[in-house]
Scaffold this active site. Structure first.
Site, PDB file in Angstrom:
ATOM      1  N   HIS A  35       0.832  -1.211   0.000  1.00 18.23           N
ATOM      2  CA  HIS A  35       0.000   0.000   0.000  1.00 18.23           C
ATOM      3  C   HIS A  35       0.867   1.263   0.000  1.00 18.23           C
ATOM      4  O   HIS A  35       0.458   2.307   0.497  1.00 18.23           O
ATOM      5  CB  HIS A  35      -0.987  -0.016   1.172  1.00 18.23           C
ATOM      6  CG  HIS A  35      -2.042  -1.074   0.995  1.00 18.23           C
ATOM      7  ND1 HIS A  35      -3.184  -0.863   0.253  1.00 18.23           N
ATOM      8  CD2 HIS A  35      -2.099  -2.363   1.430  1.00 18.23           C
ATOM      9  CE1 HIS A  35      -3.908  -1.984   0.250  1.00 18.23           C
ATOM     10  NE2 HIS A  35      -3.276  -2.905   0.948  1.00 18.23           N
ATOM     11  N   GLY A 127      -4.538 -12.853  -4.255  1.00 16.62           N
ATOM     12  CA  GLY A 127      -3.630 -11.742  -3.979  1.00 16.62           C
ATOM     13  C   GLY A 127      -2.285 -11.916  -4.657  1.00 16.62           C
ATOM     14  O   GLY A 127      -1.288 -11.329  -4.241  1.00 16.62           O
ATOM     15  N   GLU A 292      -6.985  -0.726 -15.945  1.00 15.20           N
ATOM     16  CA  GLU A 292      -7.560  -1.247 -14.701  1.00 15.20           C
ATOM     17  C   GLU A 292      -8.306  -0.152 -13.929  1.00 15.20           C
ATOM     18  O   GLU A 292      -9.385  -0.379 -13.393  1.00 15.20           O
ATOM     19  CB  GLU A 292      -6.471  -1.844 -13.817  1.00 15.20           C
ATOM     20  CG  GLU A 292      -7.065  -2.379 -12.512  1.00 15.20           C
ATOM     21  CD  GLU A 292      -6.228  -3.433 -11.862  1.00 15.20           C
ATOM     22  OE1 GLU A 292      -5.005  -3.230 -11.820  1.00 15.20           O
ATOM     23  OE2 GLU A 292      -6.776  -4.438 -11.381  1.00 15.20           O
ATOM     24  N   ASP A 304       1.720  -4.002  -9.286  1.00 13.72           N
ATOM     25  CA  ASP A 304       1.560  -5.339  -9.842  1.00 13.72           C
ATOM     26  C   ASP A 304       1.912  -5.406 -11.332  1.00 13.72           C
ATOM     27  O   ASP A 304       2.559  -6.350 -11.784  1.00 13.72           O
ATOM     28  CB  ASP A 304       0.127  -5.818  -9.612  1.00 13.72           C
ATOM     29  CG  ASP A 304      -0.208  -5.865  -8.132  1.00 13.72           C
ATOM     30  OD1 ASP A 304       0.724  -6.092  -7.333  1.00 13.72           O
ATOM     31  OD2 ASP A 304      -1.371  -5.656  -7.762  1.00 13.72           O
ATOM     32  N   TYR A 351     -10.401  -1.344  -0.393  1.00 13.62           N
ATOM     33  CA  TYR A 351      -9.121  -0.904  -0.986  1.00 13.62           C
ATOM     34  C   TYR A 351      -9.206   0.581  -1.344  1.00 13.62           C
ATOM     35  O   TYR A 351      -8.331   1.377  -1.010  1.00 13.62           O
ATOM     36  CB  TYR A 351      -8.807  -1.750  -2.221  1.00 13.62           C
ATOM     37  CG  TYR A 351      -7.497  -1.401  -2.891  1.00 13.62           C
ATOM     38  CD1 TYR A 351      -6.331  -2.059  -2.557  1.00 13.62           C
ATOM     39  CD2 TYR A 351      -7.431  -0.382  -3.852  1.00 13.62           C
ATOM     40  CE1 TYR A 351      -5.123  -1.743  -3.170  1.00 13.62           C
ATOM     41  CE2 TYR A 351      -6.235  -0.057  -4.465  1.00 13.62           C
ATOM     42  CZ  TYR A 351      -5.083  -0.744  -4.128  1.00 13.62           C
ATOM     43  OH  TYR A 351      -3.895  -0.411  -4.730  1.00 13.62           O
TER      44      TYR A 351
HETATM   45  C1  GAF Z   1      -2.913  -4.529  -4.848  1.00 13.28           C
HETATM   46  C2  GAF Z   1      -2.843  -3.374  -5.838  1.00 13.28           C
HETATM   47  F1  GAF Z   1      -3.163  -3.795  -7.098  1.00 13.28           F
HETATM   48  C3  GAF Z   1      -1.458  -2.767  -5.848  1.00 13.28           C
HETATM   49  O1  GAF Z   1      -1.469  -1.622  -6.656  1.00 13.28           O
HETATM   50  C4  GAF Z   1      -0.986  -2.437  -4.433  1.00 13.28           C
HETATM   51  O2  GAF Z   1      -1.612  -1.286  -3.953  1.00 13.28           O
HETATM   52  C5  GAF Z   1      -1.196  -3.613  -3.491  1.00 13.28           C
HETATM   53  O3  GAF Z   1      -2.532  -4.090  -3.560  1.00 13.28           O
HETATM   54  C6  GAF Z   1      -0.893  -3.271  -2.071  1.00 13.28           C
HETATM   55  O4  GAF Z   1       0.449  -3.020  -1.919  1.00 13.28           O
HETATM   56  O5  GAF Z   1      -2.123  -5.600  -5.255  1.00 13.28           O
END
Ligand code: GAF
Length: 504
Positions: A35, A127, A292, A304, A351
């Site tokens: 995060h 995840g 996305e 990611d 989120y």
């Molecule tokens: C998810 C999100 F897709 C990433 O961008 C990141 O914020 C993550 O959560 C947390 O580190 O995978």
């Protein structure tokens, strides 16, 4: 059979001819730096051996069509859509992840009319970034059909990454830097294998387009391709001697992290078009992120996509999201992935709530992002609900830097992983009972460190597990779940694997 082989074979069965090419992209785990990406901070992921593969051929009718083949072997077809008609909201479900990338690349000027066949072996909803792997593989396939191969990160040019950010007064006013290497600067120019100086880092934010787009669908159940796509944490987290003073985020920690060398650094400007109009991998990651955020409707950061595209085998990727600079850090510790089987979704509101909280806190502190907040800042002026969010982001950035320093020095990263998990559980509040149980059981049975990885609210944990205790850790985790009548977790070892690319 690899996902790429399977995709090629199934493509031929469905379309009656071999595909023009097959591209694939891996899932990821994040070693640390959670995060922090949408706060312009630091992350340290590595690529999994599990991949999503896309077999592709061009069409001549201006449409795009996608088929996924899951574990059951039964193809699921998405309705072919005219490329010109692609618009957010037009498509939902798993195909939004595919067509959204086409939409984003179309807007960037690329022809994207194609037949795609998708399969893979990344557990979905775990995840592990299966949806990002899907999107990255689709992006490379669509570009590849136009004979466009993104420019890989240059290897190797050792140079330190910039770190620095101004400390803030209790009221959010930037203070003068108190440590070398702090300042507001722009990423230093290329290769200079010396510790960071007072370089300025103005490269504007990692560029999260469309950040808070709500709604949307998730790649959970409808798995494209395969097995599944789908307060207190205190200071003690900065390992000894790496962080001076405490008023700046990691002056010395960064120096230690950055000066070590031995890694491989790729540095780009904020944008990413390479020579001759070839896009960089960094640019492709931003196109995927736009898809996305704005097409699928999940307000995620850049972690990611970047991991899937830019990781290399045997290394973790030390990424400064704000500048886009990345360094490949050798990493060979044995990592056990523990998929709790509690499904999570990044399009769920939790989120986005965290992200919005960070943005509110940054605005109240008078900074562009929480990356700019120093560890010594008094957060007392912030609303109570925002303080722990800021505390997590600030300390987590420190922990990434400290982890890089520890990896270079060959010292223990276990305490940093533990502190990260505690911060995510207690301050950021994105863990869940099963993740906490997994982490506690793993460490109790001899893992050197463990933490949740990825967005949280379910999904997976990782543990660094020496071979001598591997069986004991697996047994302990399974027993901890069984004792509580929880669904048995899925356990597998993961070594840093290659990033996305063309398979054939
Ligand atoms: C998810 C999100 F897709 C990433 O961008 C990141 O914020 C993550 O959560 C947390 O580190 O995978």
């Amino acid at each position: 059979m690899t996902p790429a082989d399977r995709a090629a074979e199934r493509f031929r069965e469905v379309h009656g001819h071999v595909p023009v090419g097959v591209w694939s992209a891996p899932g990821r785990v994040n070693l640390i730096g959670e995060h922090t990406d949408y706060n312009d901070g630091f992350v340290l992921p590595f690529a999994l051996p599990h991949r999503v593969a896309v077999a592709a051929s061009p069409r001549t009718d201006g449409r795009i069509a996608a088929i996924t083949v899951g574990d059951d072997g039964i193809p699921q077809r998405a309705e072919p859509v005219p490329v010109a008609a692609l618009t957010p909201g037009r498509v939902t479900g798993w195909s939004a992840y595919v067509y959204g990338v086409a939409w984003s690349l179309r807007d960037a000027g690329f022809p994207v009319s194609a037949n795609l066949l998708i399969t893979g072996d990344i557990p979905t909803g775990a995840g592990l970034s299966s949806s990002h792997a899907l999107q990255c593989a689709v992006a490379l396939a669509l570009l590849g059909l136009s004979d466009i191969t993104p420019i890989p990160d240059p290897l190797p040019t050792a140079s330190p990454l910039p770190l620095p950010a101004p400390a803030l007064s209790p009221h959010g006013t930037p203070l003068a830097s108190t440590a070398p290497g702090t300042g507001t600067g722009a990423p230093p120019s290329p290769p200079a294998p010396s510790p960071p100086s007072t370089a300025t880092t103005t490269t504007p934010g990692g560029t999260t387009p469309g950040g808070t787009t709500p709604g949307g669908t998730t790649p959970g159940g409808t798995t494209p391709g395969g097995t599944t796509p789908g307060g207190t944490t205190p200071g003690g987290t900065t390992p000894g001697g790496t962080t001076p003073g405490g008023t700046t985020p990691g002056g010395a920690a960064l120096a230690a992290a950055a000066a070590g060398g031995g890694g491989v650094t790729a540095r780009f400007g904020g944008g990413g078009e390479g020579g001759g109009g070839r896009p960089s991998l960094e640019q492709v990651a931003r196109w995927v992120q736009r898809s996305e955020n704005d097409f699928v409707g999940a307000p995620t950061g850049l972690l990611d996509q970047t991991a899937s595209l830019r990781c290399v085998a045997g290394h973790a990727l030390f990424l400064d999201v704000r500048s886009g600079a990345a360094e490949h850090i050798p990493f060979d510790a044995p990592v056990l992935v523990i998929d709790t089987r509690v499904r999570h979704s990044l399009a769920d509101s939790a989120y986005g709530d965290r992200r919005q909280g960070c943005e509110r806190a940054a605005a109240l502190l008078g900074v562009g992002s929480l990356r700019e907040v120093g560890t010594g800042v008094d957060l007392g002026g912030l609303p109570e609900d925002l303080r722990p969010l800021v505390r997590h982001v600030v300390t987590e950035n420190e922990r990434v830097l400290a982890t890089v320093a520890a990896l270079r020095a060959g010292t223990d990263i276990g305490p940093l992983l533990a502190a990260s998990h505690a911060s995510l559980r207690d301050d950021y509040r994105v863990s869940c009972r099963e993740l906490d149980i997994a982490v506690e059981a793993a460490v109790g049975a001899g893992a050197l460190g463990a933490r949740m990885t990825g967005g949280g609210f379910g999904g997976s944990a990782i543990a660094v597990v020496p071979p001598a205790v591997d069986d004991a850790v697996r047994d302990a985790v399974r027993a901890a779940f069984a004792d509580r009548s929880l669904t048995a977790p899925r356990l597998f070892a993961a070594a840093p694997s290659p990033g996305a690319g063309r398979d054939r």
